[in-house]
Write a protein that holds these residues in place. Sequence first.
Motif, mmCIF file in Angstrom:
data_model
loop_
_atom_site.group_PDB
_atom_site.id
_atom_site.type_symbol
_atom_site.label_atom_id
_atom_site.label_comp_id
_atom_site.label_asym_id
_atom_site.label_seq_id
_atom_site.Cartn_x
_atom_site.Cartn_y
_atom_site.Cartn_z
ATOM 1 N N TYR A 116 -49.151 119.129 -50.949
ATOM 2 C CA TYR A 116 -48.286 119.836 -51.685
ATOM 3 C C TYR A 116 -48.181 121.475 -51.388
ATOM 4 O O TYR A 116 -49.282 122.074 -51.243
ATOM 5 C CB TYR A 116 -48.760 119.696 -53.238
ATOM 6 C CG TYR A 116 -48.468 118.567 -53.697
ATOM 7 C CD1 TYR A 116 -47.596 117.393 -53.363
ATOM 8 C CD2 TYR A 116 -49.404 117.980 -54.936
ATOM 9 C CE1 TYR A 116 -47.349 116.432 -53.939
ATOM 10 C CE2 TYR A 116 -49.170 116.865 -55.471
ATOM 11 C CZ TYR A 116 -48.487 116.014 -54.895
ATOM 12 O OH TYR A 116 -48.147 114.731 -55.590
ATOM 13 N N LEU A 117 -46.939 122.052 -51.166
ATOM 14 C CA LEU A 117 -46.812 123.256 -51.074
ATOM 15 C C LEU A 117 -47.531 124.172 -52.249
ATOM 16 O O LEU A 117 -47.940 125.252 -52.070
ATOM 17 C CB LEU A 117 -45.371 123.715 -50.898
ATOM 18 C CG LEU A 117 -44.732 123.380 -49.644
ATOM 19 C CD1 LEU A 117 -43.111 123.508 -49.970
ATOM 20 C CD2 LEU A 117 -45.196 124.353 -48.484
ATOM 21 N N GLN A 118 -47.401 123.594 -53.501
ATOM 22 C CA GLN A 118 -47.988 124.251 -54.493
ATOM 23 C C GLN A 118 -49.407 124.258 -54.703
ATOM 24 O O GLN A 118 -49.983 125.041 -55.413
ATOM 25 C CB GLN A 118 -47.426 123.533 -55.931
ATOM 26 C CG GLN A 118 -45.991 123.751 -56.285
ATOM 27 C CD GLN A 118 -44.862 123.001 -55.299
ATOM 28 O OE1 GLN A 118 -45.312 122.251 -54.591
ATOM 29 N NE2 GLN A 118 -43.597 123.320 -55.608
ATOM 30 N N ASN A 119 -49.912 123.561 -53.775
ATOM 31 C CA ASN A 119 -51.450 123.738 -53.646
ATOM 32 C C ASN A 119 -52.063 124.952 -53.009
ATOM 33 O O ASN A 119 -53.262 125.187 -53.023
ATOM 34 C CB ASN A 119 -52.180 122.510 -52.786
ATOM 35 C CG ASN A 119 -52.196 121.357 -53.646
ATOM 36 O OD1 ASN A 119 -51.884 121.323 -54.763
ATOM 37 N ND2 ASN A 119 -52.388 120.127 -52.887
ATOM 38 N N LEU A 120 -51.025 125.865 -52.411
ATOM 39 C CA LEU A 120 -51.377 127.102 -51.881
ATOM 40 C C LEU A 120 -50.975 128.095 -52.757
ATOM 41 O O LEU A 120 -49.726 128.261 -52.917
ATOM 42 C CB LEU A 120 -50.634 127.114 -50.333
ATOM 43 C CG LEU A 120 -50.996 126.182 -49.334
ATOM 44 C CD1 LEU A 120 -50.132 126.615 -48.146
ATOM 45 C CD2 LEU A 120 -52.608 126.413 -48.986
ATOM 46 N N ASP A 121 -51.741 129.088 -53.184
ATOM 47 C CA ASP A 121 -51.426 130.275 -53.751
ATOM 48 C C ASP A 121 -50.791 131.429 -53.101
ATOM 49 O O ASP A 121 -51.650 132.068 -52.281
ATOM 50 C CB ASP A 121 -52.507 130.823 -54.638
ATOM 51 C CG ASP A 121 -52.089 132.043 -55.464
ATOM 52 O OD1 ASP A 121 -50.879 132.490 -55.371
ATOM 53 O OD2 ASP A 121 -52.960 132.369 -56.242
ATOM 54 N N LEU A 122 -49.703 131.600 -52.592
ATOM 55 C CA LEU A 122 -49.112 132.628 -51.745
ATOM 56 C C LEU A 122 -48.431 133.978 -52.398
ATOM 57 O O LEU A 122 -47.949 134.528 -51.893
ATOM 58 C CB LEU A 122 -47.690 131.882 -51.111
ATOM 59 C CG LEU A 122 -47.817 130.605 -50.479
ATOM 60 C CD1 LEU A 122 -46.587 130.012 -50.016
ATOM 61 C CD2 LEU A 122 -48.795 130.920 -49.275
ATOM 62 N N THR A 123 -49.283 134.246 -53.580
ATOM 63 C CA THR A 123 -49.166 135.644 -54.196
ATOM 64 C C THR A 123 -50.044 136.346 -53.696
ATOM 65 O O THR A 123 -50.128 137.500 -53.995
ATOM 66 C CB THR A 123 -49.338 135.355 -55.752
ATOM 67 O OG1 THR A 123 -50.550 134.783 -56.039
ATOM 68 C CG2 THR A 123 -48.050 134.333 -56.480
ATOM 69 N N GLY A 124 -51.166 135.833 -52.897
ATOM 70 C CA GLY A 124 -52.269 136.734 -52.348
ATOM 71 C C GLY A 124 -52.469 136.345 -51.218
ATOM 72 O O GLY A 124 -52.104 135.225 -50.620
#
Length: 222
Positions: free
Chosen positions: A119-127
């Motif tokens: 899942y793309l959502q498994n990665l926190d791309l905010t930091g």
Amino acid sequence: MRVAVLGGHGKTGRAVCAALVERGAIAVPLGRADWADLSGSLDGCDAVYVIAPNLHADEPAYVAEVLDAVRAAGVGRIVYHSVASPCVPAMPHHLGKAVSEDVVRRSGLAWTVLQPGAYLQNLDLTGPVRVPYDVHATFGFLDLADLGAAAATVLLDDGHVGATYELASRVATVAELAAEAGVAAEQVDDPGTHPWLSAMFAYYDRHGLPVGTLPLRALFGC
């Protein structure tokens, strides 16, 4: 159409339920509390979407028990939520899903199997993105909204009985996704929280998890 979503309160189940409702179906999310009388919880349903708990110790037995309840309730349609590349010996929980797929295929029910990528959502791309495997390894990433739409498509449209679909929205590396978000990506040590996860991270480190995007595009007619 009334569809029971077993595991419907998790992030995967919520995505499937939302997509079903958007298509005009009735979604019935079922969780652990419904297991006391699972066949009763399935009364009036036309189909069941089956999501097993993460890292279940014996997923084939779990799925077999679900199938017994599905048959007892008189439901003839099932979609099983598997995983991309289920037959990888180095990842025990993937192999559990491979065996479960066989159980589903021999169930006598009208079945479809979905094999989602990471899942793309498994990665926190905010930091800064920190993962315990090579950030340059290639993955087929799946957006949860696309997973939900694909599930709704195979459940509500004709022609998907007996089909197995690998699902990915895009092919990329963690480093590429992080760069697009304007953040750094780095590999960190495996936290060792579960031996099956450690085995998965070791496999990812060597091979990634490539998944093609054509099946998803075909499902969406594009």
